[in-house]
Scaffold this motif. Structure first.
Motif, short mmCIF file in Angstrom:
data_model
loop_
_atom_site.label_atom_id
_atom_site.label_comp_id
_atom_site.label_asym_id
_atom_site.label_seq_id
_atom_site.Cartn_x
_atom_site.Cartn_y
_atom_site.Cartn_z
N MET A 1 -5.48 5.89 -5.14
CA MET A 1 -4.79 7.03 -5.64
C MET A 1 -5.76 8.06 -5.86
O MET A 1 -5.49 9.41 -5.45
N ARG B 1 -0.15 5.97 -1.33
CA ARG B 1 0.35 5.14 -2.47
C ARG B 1 1.78 5.70 -2.90
O ARG B 1 2.19 6.66 -2.95
N LEU C 1 2.85 8.20 -5.64
CA LEU C 1 2.31 9.63 -5.22
C LEU C 1 3.58 10.26 -4.61
O LEU C 1 3.42 11.73 -4.50
#
Length: 594
Positions: free
Chosen positions: A473, A520, A523
């Motif tokens: 991330m 990810r 996100l």
């Protein structure tokens, strides 16, 4: 030091030569799921191995060094299996490892359910390999209710040792007996045994009856069986399941939100971030570099706040609640309760386990489908995990985005998730060829959760999140900050504006999370926190994020497990479903509001 192998992908022999550092002997640790095999493996090798109290978590075996009577041997934790009929991948791996002629096999039996374990043991015995029976959970039965001498008489030479993997009782004896088998016996099998026409159950039933001598082996068996029946019956099983799930939901949201709001955010926003901003602003850096570090997507601000303050609290609270359900033995009962419903989707109650794993992380969920009895079931469950099961990080992001605004809106997103899962399951069951055979799901005993094991699981999974969740991330946030400063995100937003602003009715900057979500899943949600969105826009963005393509790691796992064509189909199918679902929500919401 232990090493992880993936035996079913290895074309070479896994014989003694692969473990030169562990000595000349190779010992297999085998048994059904839910018998404490992984805990025993951890005690014998010293490795940190999580003990999951349900089937499907030990598909890839683990190897480590164990000492038996002064001999250093490689101990391999074989995937848990109910039989050796090679009906699924876990059984195929177990048979392959036995065919590689190990020096000895330790078979873990459950003292609370001897008969089923003995049926597996009798199949293993036909391979002609020196075998030891470790009768586990001996601390949970009344003393002297299991006559090991009678049991050994039925097993024709197999030594039986009473152990408790949790407390360590009997492990010294097990080590010594294993050493004796390695010293005085050698594998005698010359060809693979025929197991298709072999029925081990009559002999297993007779051996168990003689060993127990008419006793049920446990003073609380009748009470446990009564609760077993109640938990898997529609009444009161379904109300209990709803209450348990509501409690889990409450714990995850309440504990995570409290830790985030009263501890992490005041610490970060009140102390750390102002100090970082002051320090970076004082440095003689170019404006672009300063913006990358502390700007709109500043890696020193968002790279800390998003993974650690907004997601991590919910990761910890989720895994704490999940570990309690695991260790108590409730999860397999939930699977049995939902078997009838899931069979209508073509997957059966045993598929509940990988689906529930998906709410933690989609990668082990996809890998756990190896234990399912047909490729059709594997495909359906994989599709459902990729399409409509949010992982714990994405769930934490949803809670951070919606919970403080409206718990009802958060609940609606999860209801949409369930509705999509049911619809997709019915559609896939009708479209995919093949049968969906049933599978036996063994119910482990209901036991009070072990605090030490639960703490160990939480620590291991938190550690895993830091490497597999937070680190990617932060890299994605850094990449987004660089692209933002280079103007590339603005160009992408302009290119996607017709889709984002006209169909989804979101601001043009909402194209950024669609790009970041490829790395990810969470996100696709977290950047929405900094946008002033209406209720309908919040719901639209959440639905798109829920159904959007899985992260890169999941796509790679799908390709490895089921093939590149399936991975491409998952990418295309989830993308189309996400934009179609988001468009329906946005346009319908706009019409209603208008």
């Amino acid at each position: 030091m232990g090493r992880r192998h993936s035996c079913h992908r290895c074309n070479q022999s896994c014989g003694p030569g692969t473990a030169a550092s562990a000595g000349n002997h190779r010992v297999l640790l085998m048994g059904m799921p839910n018998v404490g095999k992984s805990v025993l493996f951890g005690k014998l090798t010293g490795l940190n191995v999580a003990a999951a109290n349900f089937a499907g978590t030990t598909v890839e075996y683990t190897a480590g060094t164990a000492t038996f009577g002064g001999q250093h041997c490689e101990l391999q934790d074989v995937p848990g299996t109910y039989s050796l009929q090679a009906g699924n991948q876990a059984e195929q791996v177990a048979v392959q490892m036995l065919n590689d002629t190990p020096d000895a096999v330790i078979v873990v039996l459950d003292a609370l359910n001897l008969e089923a374990g003995l049926a597996l043991l009798l199949q293993i015995q036909r391979f002609g390999i020196p075998t030891i029976a470790a009768v586990n959970r001996i601390d949970l039965v009344d003393p002297d209710t299991i006559n090991l001498e009678h049991l050994e008489r039925h097993l024709h030479g197999i030594r039986c040792v009473a152990v408790s993997a949790v407390s360590g009782q009997g492990l010294a004896t097990l080590r010594q007996v294993t050493a004796e088998q390695l010293t005085y016996n050698a594998p005698s099998r010359n060809k693979e045994p025929e197991l298709e026409d072999f029925d081990p159950w009559p002999a297993a039933e007779a051996a168990a009856a003689d060993a127990l001598g008419g006793s049920d082996g446990h003073s609380h068996t009748s009470v446990r069986r009564t609760w077993d029946h109640r938990l898997v019956a529609p009444m009161p099983g379904i109300p209990i399941a709803l209450a348990v799930m509501a409690a889990v939901f409450t714990v995850v949201i309440g504990a995570g939100m409290g830790f985030r709001r009263f501890v992490l955010l005041p610490l970060l926003r009140g102390a750390l971030f102002p100090a970082i901003t002051t320090w970076i602003s004082a440095l003689p850096l170019p404006d672009a570099a300063t913006a990358i570090l502390i700007g709109d997507y500043g890696v020193l601000i968002k790279g800390i706040e998003w993974p650690f303050a907004l997601v991590f609290p919910y990761v910890i609270s989720f895994y704490a609640a999940f570990a309690l359900l695991e260790d108590s033995g409730y999860l397999p009962r939930l699977a049995a309760l939902l078997d009838g419903i899931f069979r209508r989707l073509g997957i059966g109650g045993s598929s509940v386990i990988p689906l529930l794993l998906g709410y933690g992380c989609g990668i082990p969920a996809i890998m756990a489908t190896r234990a399912l009895p047909s490729r059709k079931q594997r495909l359906i469950v994989t599709w459902l995990v990729c399409l409509s099961v949010p992982c714990v990080s994405q769930t934490g992001a949803f809670i951070a985005l919606l919970a403080e605004y409206s718990l009802g809106l958060l609940g609606l997103v999860f209801l949409i998730s369930i509705a999509v899962m049911i619809t997709a399951g019915l559609l896939l069951d009708s479209l995919l060829p093949g049968a969906s055979p049933g599978i036996v799901l063994e119910l482990p005993p209901l036991l009070p959760p072990n605090g030490r094991i639960i703490g160990k699981k939480i620590w291991m999974r938190a550690h895993s999140y830091l490497y597999d969740g937070a680190a990617p991330m932060i890299v994605a946030i850094l990449a987004a900050a660089v692209l933002y400063e280079l103007g590339i995100l603005y160009w992408i937003g302009t290119a996607m504006e017709p889709l984002v602003t006209r169909l989804l009715l979101l601001p043009s900057e909402a194209s950024v999370p669609l790009l970041m979500g490829i790395v990810r899943r969470e996100l696709t949600v977290l950047p929405l926190l900094d946008m002033q969105l209406s209720t309908i826009q919040l719901l639209t963005g959440s639905v798109v994020a829920l159904l959007y393509i899985p992260c890169i790691a999941m796509v790679v796992t799908v390709a490895r497990e089921l093939g590149i064509k399936i991975a491409i189909a998952v990418l295309a199918g989830t993308t189309l479903t996400a934009f179609a679902g988001g468009t329906v929500v946005a346009q319908l919401g706009g019409i209603l509001l208008h």
